[in-house]
Design a protein around this motif. Structure first.
Motif, PDB file in Angstrom:
ATOM      1  N   ASP A  51       1.081   0.687  -0.758  1.00  0.00           N
ATOM      2  CA  ASP A  51       0.754   1.880  -1.532  1.00  0.00           C
ATOM      3  C   ASP A  51       1.949   2.819  -1.578  1.00  0.00           C
ATOM      4  O   ASP A  51       2.797   2.833  -0.682  1.00  0.00           O
ATOM      5  N   GLY A  52       2.024   3.601  -2.631  1.00  0.00           N
ATOM      6  CA  GLY A  52       3.020   4.651  -2.718  1.00  0.00           C
ATOM      7  C   GLY A  52       4.450   4.202  -2.915  1.00  0.00           C
ATOM      8  O   GLY A  52       5.376   4.977  -2.666  1.00  0.00           O
ATOM      9  N   THR A  53       4.633   2.971  -3.362  1.00  0.00           N
ATOM     10  CA  THR A  53       6.000   2.467  -3.543  1.00  0.00           C
ATOM     11  C   THR A  53       6.301   2.119  -4.996  1.00  0.00           C
ATOM     12  O   THR A  53       7.350   1.559  -5.296  1.00  0.00           O
ATOM     13  N   GLY A  54       5.367   2.421  -5.896  1.00  0.00           N
ATOM     14  CA  GLY A  54       5.612   2.203  -7.312  1.00  0.00           C
ATOM     15  C   GLY A  54       5.494   0.770  -7.789  1.00  0.00           C
ATOM     16  O   GLY A  54       5.948   0.461  -8.888  1.00  0.00           O
ATOM     17  N   VAL A  55       4.857  -0.092  -6.986  1.00  0.00           N
ATOM     18  CA  VAL A  55       4.800  -1.510  -7.366  1.00  0.00           C
ATOM     19  C   VAL A  55       3.432  -1.932  -7.898  1.00  0.00           C
ATOM     20  O   VAL A  55       3.222  -3.108  -8.183  1.00  0.00           O
ATOM     21  N   THR A  56       2.516  -0.981  -8.051  1.00  0.00           N
ATOM     22  CA  THR A  56       1.157  -1.357  -8.436  1.00  0.00           C
ATOM     23  C   THR A  56       0.783  -0.928  -9.857  1.00  0.00           C
ATOM     24  O   THR A  56      -0.393  -0.845 -10.203  1.00  0.00           O
ATOM     25  N   ARG A  57       1.778  -0.689 -10.680  1.00  0.00           N
ATOM     26  CA  ARG A  57       1.469  -0.273 -12.056  1.00  0.00           C
ATOM     27  C   ARG A  57       0.601  -1.312 -12.758  1.00  0.00           C
ATOM     28  O   ARG A  57      -0.415  -0.985 -13.382  1.00  0.00           O
ATOM     29  N   GLU A  58       0.982  -2.569 -12.677  1.00  0.00           N
ATOM     30  CA  GLU A  58       0.265  -3.620 -13.386  1.00  0.00           C
ATOM     31  C   GLU A  58      -1.184  -3.747 -12.913  1.00  0.00           C
ATOM     32  O   GLU A  58      -2.111  -3.820 -13.732  1.00  0.00           O
TER      33      GLU A  58
END
Length: 255
Positions: A51-58
């Motif tokens: 979480d919170g690392t910008g990798v979950t947009r998709e």
């Protein structure tokens, strides 16, 4: 005023539970919640991502497409917008709105307040009816004080935020002071060790989110259950039936 915005002005405090998948959202909707948010931690962890690392947009957009258009109002936790570019964040907002979301939650992570404001302005320009809940992490990360919080929130509401969110803020005096100086609804985060909902309402708070609490409690229930089984103890707590869970997705076969 949109229906979601109207919930922030109703006579009763808006309690916003946060889901992490279709089943959890459907179960909450069945309990009568008119609006449901997503939890970035739950969504990320369920996908095996941090979480919170910008990798979950998709995965965030994919979930919004699954949940959008259901018989409840959907607000999506989008971390910091998954980009440092306001135009990219505006495009994300368009995708979420097209999926059926009526709100978006964006955090500053104590980065530049001006950059966060630019993202807010870009989102409001792209999707004017999308409710933007602007979060500051001054209390959450313990890297700011009341003055810094007020300054950041003023910048965000001036940029067009429809509501502001200060997770970690629990002091009644500070809450009441903040409410008096805001032109938009204040959202706080519920904590089992913090003030009860009635106290928040008395202080003028308009929305209380559950954040990742339900997801973490669900994981805790898993561990408690398996511990009881190992120890030969009876299982406590609610256990939906197979048919109950199937009904959440409208399916009728499987194992």
């Amino acid at each position: 005023m949109t229906p979601f915005a109207a919930l922030h002005q109703a006579d009763t405090l808006l309690l916003l539970p946060n889901a992490w998948d279709h089943a959890s959202a459907a179960a909450l909707a069945a309990e009568g919640f008119p609006a449901i948010g997503t939890t970035s931690l739950g969504v990320a962890a369920a996908a095996g991502l941090p979480d919170g690392t910008g990798v979950t947009r998709e995965v965030t957009v994919r979930l919004a497409r699954q949940l959008g258009g259901q018989p409840y109002l959907l607000s999506v936790d989008a971390e910091d917008g998954f980009s440092e570019e306001p135009d990219d964040v505006a495009e994300l907002a368009r995708e979420l709105a097209a999926a059926g979301a009526v709100g978006i939650n964006m955090e500053d992570g104590l980065g530049s307040a001006d950059l966060h404001a630019a993202k807010i302005a870009a989102v409001k320009a792209a999707v004017p009816d999308l409710f933007v809940n602007a979060r500051t992490d001054t209390y959450w990360l313990a890297q700011g004080d009341a003055l810094d919080t007020a300054r950041r929130l003023d910048v965000y509401q001036q940029a067009g935020a429809d509501g502001v969110f200060v997770p970690g803020l629990t002091d009644p005096t500070e809450i009441a002071t903040l409410v008096k100086n805001l032109d938009v609804p204040l959202n706080l985060l519920y904590s089992p060790s913090g003030p009860p909902l009635t106290h928040f309402a008395d202080l003028g708070v308009r929305r209380v989110s559950l954040g990742s609490l339900l997801y973490r409690r669900a994981l805790g229930a898993v561990l408690d259950t398996v511990a009881d089984i190992r120890a030969g103890r009876p299982i406590e707590g609610a256990t939906p039936t197979y048919e109950d869970v199937q009904a959440l997705s409208g399916q009728s076969s499987g194992s």
